[in-house]
Design a protein around this motif. Structure first.
Motif, PDB file in Angstrom:
ATOM      1  N   ALA A  24      40.106  37.179  43.434  1.00 14.19           N
ATOM      2  CA  ALA A  24      41.107  38.115  42.927  1.00 14.19           C
ATOM      3  C   ALA A  24      41.102  39.410  43.745  1.00 14.19           C
ATOM      4  CB  ALA A  24      40.837  38.417  41.455  1.00 14.19           C
ATOM      5  N   LEU A  25      39.903  39.923  44.048  1.00 16.01           N
ATOM      6  CA  LEU A  25      39.807  41.137  44.865  1.00 16.01           C
ATOM      7  C   LEU A  25      40.440  40.928  46.241  1.00 16.01           C
ATOM      8  CD1 LEU A  25      36.153  42.194  44.010  1.00 16.01           C
ATOM      9  CD2 LEU A  25      38.168  43.640  43.682  1.00 16.01           C
ATOM     10  N   ALA A  26      40.138  39.791  46.847  1.00 18.57           N
ATOM     11  CA  ALA A  26      40.673  39.513  48.185  1.00 18.57           C
ATOM     12  C   ALA A  26      42.187  39.404  48.161  1.00 18.57           C
ATOM     13  CB  ALA A  26      40.052  38.230  48.733  1.00 18.57           C
ATOM     14  N   ILE A  27      42.733  38.817  47.103  1.00 13.54           N
ATOM     15  CA  ILE A  27      44.188  38.663  46.991  1.00 13.54           C
ATOM     16  C   ILE A  27      44.889  40.020  46.954  1.00 13.54           C
ATOM     17  CG2 ILE A  27      46.040  37.886  45.437  1.00 13.54           C
ATOM     18  CD1 ILE A  27      44.254  35.497  44.727  1.00 13.54           C
ATOM     19  N   THR A  28      44.245  41.029  46.348  1.00 16.03           N
ATOM     20  CA  THR A  28      44.864  42.359  46.296  1.00 16.03           C
ATOM     21  C   THR A  28      44.945  42.997  47.680  1.00 16.03           C
ATOM     22  OG1 THR A  28      42.808  43.642  45.984  1.00 16.03           O
ATOM     23  CG2 THR A  28      43.881  42.734  44.003  1.00 16.03           C
ATOM     24  N   LYS A  29      44.064  42.564  48.601  1.00 12.92           N
ATOM     25  CA  LYS A  29      43.966  43.111  49.959  1.00 12.92           C
ATOM     26  C   LYS A  29      43.583  44.591  49.973  1.00 12.92           C
ATOM     27  CE  LYS A  29      47.152  39.684  51.855  1.00 12.92           C
ATOM     28  NZ  LYS A  29      48.367  39.414  52.649  1.00 12.92           N
ATOM     29  N   LEU A  30      43.003  45.061  48.874  1.00 10.60           N
ATOM     30  CA  LEU A  30      42.609  46.466  48.779  1.00 10.60           C
ATOM     31  C   LEU A  30      41.212  46.746  49.334  1.00 10.60           C
ATOM     32  CD1 LEU A  30      44.044  47.345  45.242  1.00 10.60           C
ATOM     33  CD2 LEU A  30      45.041  47.872  47.484  1.00 10.60           C
ATOM     34  N   PRO A  31      40.201  45.876  49.079  1.00 10.44           N
ATOM     35  CA  PRO A  31      38.882  46.142  49.652  1.00 10.44           C
ATOM     36  C   PRO A  31      38.868  45.855  51.158  1.00 10.44           C
ATOM     37  CG  PRO A  31      38.746  44.649  47.756  1.00 10.44           C
ATOM     38  CD  PRO A  31      40.174  44.719  48.167  1.00 10.44           C
ATOM     39  N   ARG A  32      37.939  46.501  51.871  1.00 10.73           N
ATOM     40  CA  ARG A  32      37.779  46.206  53.286  1.00 10.73           C
ATOM     41  C   ARG A  32      37.099  44.862  53.471  1.00 10.73           C
ATOM     42  NH1 ARG A  32      34.484  50.361  57.016  1.00 10.73           N
ATOM     43  NH2 ARG A  32      32.846  49.825  55.491  1.00 10.73           N
ATOM     44  N   ARG A  33      36.097  44.595  52.615  1.00  5.95           N
ATOM     45  CA  ARG A  33      35.312  43.375  52.736  1.00  5.95           C
ATOM     46  C   ARG A  33      34.850  42.926  51.363  1.00  5.95           C
ATOM     47  NH1 ARG A  33      29.080  43.166  54.877  1.00  5.95           N
ATOM     48  NH2 ARG A  33      28.884  40.917  55.230  1.00  5.95           N
ATOM     49  N   VAL A  34      34.926  41.627  51.105  1.00  5.39           N
ATOM     50  CA  VAL A  34      34.416  41.055  49.867  1.00  5.39           C
ATOM     51  C   VAL A  34      33.508  39.889  50.221  1.00  5.39           C
ATOM     52  CG1 VAL A  34      34.955  39.989  47.648  1.00  5.39           C
ATOM     53  CG2 VAL A  34      36.557  41.644  48.651  1.00  5.39           C
ATOM     54  N   VAL A  35      32.272  39.914  49.716  1.00 11.91           N
ATOM     55  CA  VAL A  35      31.333  38.809  49.903  1.00 11.91           C
ATOM     56  C   VAL A  35      30.980  38.256  48.529  1.00 11.91           C
ATOM     57  CG1 VAL A  35      29.028  38.129  50.688  1.00 11.91           C
ATOM     58  CG2 VAL A  35      30.397  39.724  52.043  1.00 11.91           C
ATOM     59  N   MET A  36      31.005  36.935  48.400  1.00  9.36           N
ATOM     60  CA  MET A  36      30.677  36.286  47.136  1.00  9.36           C
ATOM     61  C   MET A  36      29.496  35.358  47.316  1.00  9.36           C
ATOM     62  SD  MET A  36      30.911  33.299  45.236  1.00  9.36           S
ATOM     63  CE  MET A  36      32.315  32.238  45.531  1.00  9.36           C
ATOM     64  N   LEU A  37      28.506  35.472  46.420  1.00 13.15           N
ATOM     65  CA  LEU A  37      27.361  34.567  46.389  1.00 13.15           C
ATOM     66  C   LEU A  37      27.413  33.763  45.097  1.00 13.15           C
ATOM     67  CD1 LEU A  37      24.415  36.888  47.537  1.00 13.15           C
ATOM     68  CD2 LEU A  37      25.994  35.564  48.946  1.00 13.15           C
ATOM     69  N   GLU A  38      27.283  32.446  45.195  1.00 18.75           N
ATOM     70  CA  GLU A  38      27.407  31.581  44.023  1.00 18.75           C
ATOM     71  C   GLU A  38      26.626  30.300  44.254  1.00 18.75           C
ATOM     72  OE1 GLU A  38      28.005  29.604  40.784  1.00 18.75           O
ATOM     73  OE2 GLU A  38      28.939  31.607  40.869  1.00 18.75           O
ATOM     74  N   ILE A  39      25.906  29.841  43.213  1.00 18.83           N
ATOM     75  CA  ILE A  39      25.104  28.623  43.338  1.00 18.83           C
ATOM     76  C   ILE A  39      25.945  27.360  43.156  1.00 18.83           C
ATOM     77  CG2 ILE A  39      24.476  28.576  40.883  1.00 18.83           C
ATOM     78  CD1 ILE A  39      21.721  27.538  41.746  1.00 18.83           C
ATOM     79  N   ASP A  40      27.026  27.436  42.384  1.00 16.45           N
ATOM     80  CA  ASP A  40      27.841  26.263  42.057  1.00 16.45           C
ATOM     81  C   ASP A  40      28.727  25.889  43.252  1.00 16.45           C
ATOM     82  OD1 ASP A  40      29.531  24.322  41.057  1.00 16.45           O
ATOM     83  OD2 ASP A  40      29.964  25.380  39.192  1.00 16.45           O
ATOM     84  N   GLU A  41      28.419  24.750  43.852  1.00 17.06           N
ATOM     85  CA  GLU A  41      29.144  24.326  45.046  1.00 17.06           C
ATOM     86  C   GLU A  41      30.627  24.129  44.785  1.00 17.06           C
ATOM     87  OE1 GLU A  41      28.167  21.385  48.829  1.00 17.06           O
ATOM     88  OE2 GLU A  41      27.181  21.068  46.894  1.00 17.06           O
ATOM     89  N   ARG A  42      31.006  23.769  43.563  1.00 15.54           N
ATOM     90  CA  ARG A  42      32.423  23.578  43.242  1.00 15.54           C
ATOM     91  C   ARG A  42      33.192  24.890  43.381  1.00 15.54           C
ATOM     92  NH1 ARG A  42      33.129  22.396  37.584  1.00 15.54           N
ATOM     93  NH2 ARG A  42      31.650  24.119  37.465  1.00 15.54           N
ATOM     94  N   ILE A  43      32.602  25.974  42.887  1.00 21.16           N
ATOM     95  CA  ILE A  43      33.252  27.280  42.963  1.00 21.16           C
ATOM     96  C   ILE A  43      33.281  27.794  44.390  1.00 21.16           C
ATOM     97  CG2 ILE A  43      33.048  29.691  42.234  1.00 21.16           C
ATOM     98  CD1 ILE A  43      32.004  28.666  39.548  1.00 21.16           C
ATOM     99  N   VAL A  44      32.183  27.565  45.109  1.00 15.89           N
ATOM    100  CA  VAL A  44      32.134  27.965  46.517  1.00 15.89           C
ATOM    101  C   VAL A  44      33.241  27.264  47.302  1.00 15.89           C
ATOM    102  CG1 VAL A  44      30.773  27.823  48.639  1.00 15.89           C
ATOM    103  CG2 VAL A  44      29.675  28.515  46.495  1.00 15.89           C
ATOM    104  N   ASP A  45      33.350  25.951  47.129  1.00 19.38           N
ATOM    105  CA  ASP A  45      34.366  25.181  47.861  1.00 19.38           C
ATOM    106  C   ASP A  45      35.779  25.606  47.461  1.00 19.38           C
ATOM    107  OD1 ASP A  45      32.344  23.829  49.112  1.00 19.38           O
ATOM    108  OD2 ASP A  45      32.492  22.026  47.867  1.00 19.38           O
TER     109      ASP A  45
END
Length: 353
Positions: free
Chosen positions: A169-190
């Motif tokens: 959602a943050l990336a879709i707004t294009k407002l942040p300079r950089r967004v990094v996401m860490l997640e254990i669930d491979e389904r969400i990562v993919d």
């Protein structure tokens, strides 16, 4: 002995939770407003095990009747509440913002609509990772709140665990300079990788990572803001908010996370707030019931179902959390230790496991 005090003490013995007389009154006030167990938990803003135990105790004594999956005061219960001057809860929420204090205005309308489309395809919550995701409106309400605090535009943001799809959602707004996401669930990562590629979101980086393990060195002291939604034991919040603080560049860095009443009493809230202070943080904002969670499909497998005095699946969303914003005001040496073998996820107030 005062009857309310007696209920508080007996419930405390049976649940190993600190129960105050005020907690008993809140449960009774909630029952006066709703006969649905899940709604009672939401209105009372008390841990599920406590609410379930108090209902059973008062039903035993004839103050409450449990009939046809409804929980209601008996005539004796009504007389008891009148004598104790306990009245039904009266809520006065703004019908527009629903108590969040912010609205989704035109500046976020188009990104929100795009997010709604993608949200239809998202992976379902699964019990393996104790998942429960918020409504799409809640995800964007978080962004709107953070934007109003100066924490979004041009910022470097990390999201620690993300079944709510905050990073996307943050990336879709294009407002942040950089967004990094860490997640254990491979389904969400993919899923987030796929959608980021389809939309050409160059500001989003998605990594699979178990947050119990130390953070990669390149992420330490690299971000302005973190978002996380940790388990609600004192140890787990200390661990995962600690992870978030470790990613911040330093003084003035901010973090957002949620804390429920359904799994955390106000006694525990005090302990959790002390953890925040010990990590060099100040609480700048707490907005009650800001985060609305979608009912998950494994309700019958969780402890709350076993404890519930009636066995009816929730229909309306009942699980809410308050949003916290914290800010670094003192730099404290923080650990990045391995927590894989630590038992930090459950305590006497936990119920969604």
């Amino acid at each position: 002995m005062n009857k309310i005090k007696s209920y508080a003490e007996e419930a405390a013995r049976n649940t190993s939770i600190v129960v105050r007389e005020r907690d008993v009154e809140r449960v009774l006030a909630a029952i006066m407003l709703s006969s649905n167990f899940w709604k009672i938990v939401q209105l009372a803003e008390e841990p599920v095990p406590m609410v379930a135990e108090l209902i059973q105790l008062m039903a035993r004594d004839g103050l409450i009747a449990i009939e046809d999956n409804d929980i209601k005061l008996t005539q004796e219960g009504e007389a008891f509440c009148k004598a104790e001057r306990i009245e039904a809860l009266h809520t006065h929420l703004c019908p527009t913002c629903k108590g969040r204090t912010i609205v989704l205005d035109d500046s976020l309308k188009r990104p929100y609509e795009k997010f709604l489309e993608l949200h239809q395809e998202r992976p379902e919550a699964i019990r393996q990772y104790d998942q429960a995701y918020v409504t799409p409106e809640t995800t964007f309400a978080r962004i709107s709140l953070a934007d109003g605090r100066g924490d979004i535009r041009g910022r470097d943001i990390i999201v620690l665990g993300d079944d709510d799809m905050v990073a996307l959602a943050l990336a879709i707004t294009k407002l942040p300079r950089r967004v990094v996401m860490l997640e254990i669930d491979e389904r969400i990562v993919d899923f987030q990788k796929k959608k980021a590629a389809e939309l050409g979101l160059s500001n989003l980086e998605v990594r699979r990572h178990d947050l119990r393990k130390p953070l990669p060195e390149d992420l330490l002291k690299s971000f302005d803001v973190f978002f996380c939604d940790p388990p609600e034991t004192v140890a787990a919040l200390a661990a995962f908010v600690g992870r978030g603080v470790a990613t911040l560049k330093g003084m003035g860095g901010a973090g957002y996370f949620g804390l429920t009443s359904s799994e955390s009493s106000f006694v525990k809230w005090r302990q959790l707030e002390q953890v925040l202070i010990n990590k060099g943080l100040v609480v700048t904002d707490i907005i009650r019931n800001f985060n609305e969670y979608v009912n998950w499909n494994y309700a019958e497998e969780m402890l709350a179902w076993k404890l519930a005095p009636v066995k009816v699946k929730p229909v309306d969303n009942w699980y809410y959390s308050s949003i916290f914003r914290v800010e670094v005001v003192e730099e404290i040496p923080l650990d990045n230790e391995d927590l894989t073998d630590s038992d930090i996820y459950n305590d006497s107030e936990s119920s969604t496991v």
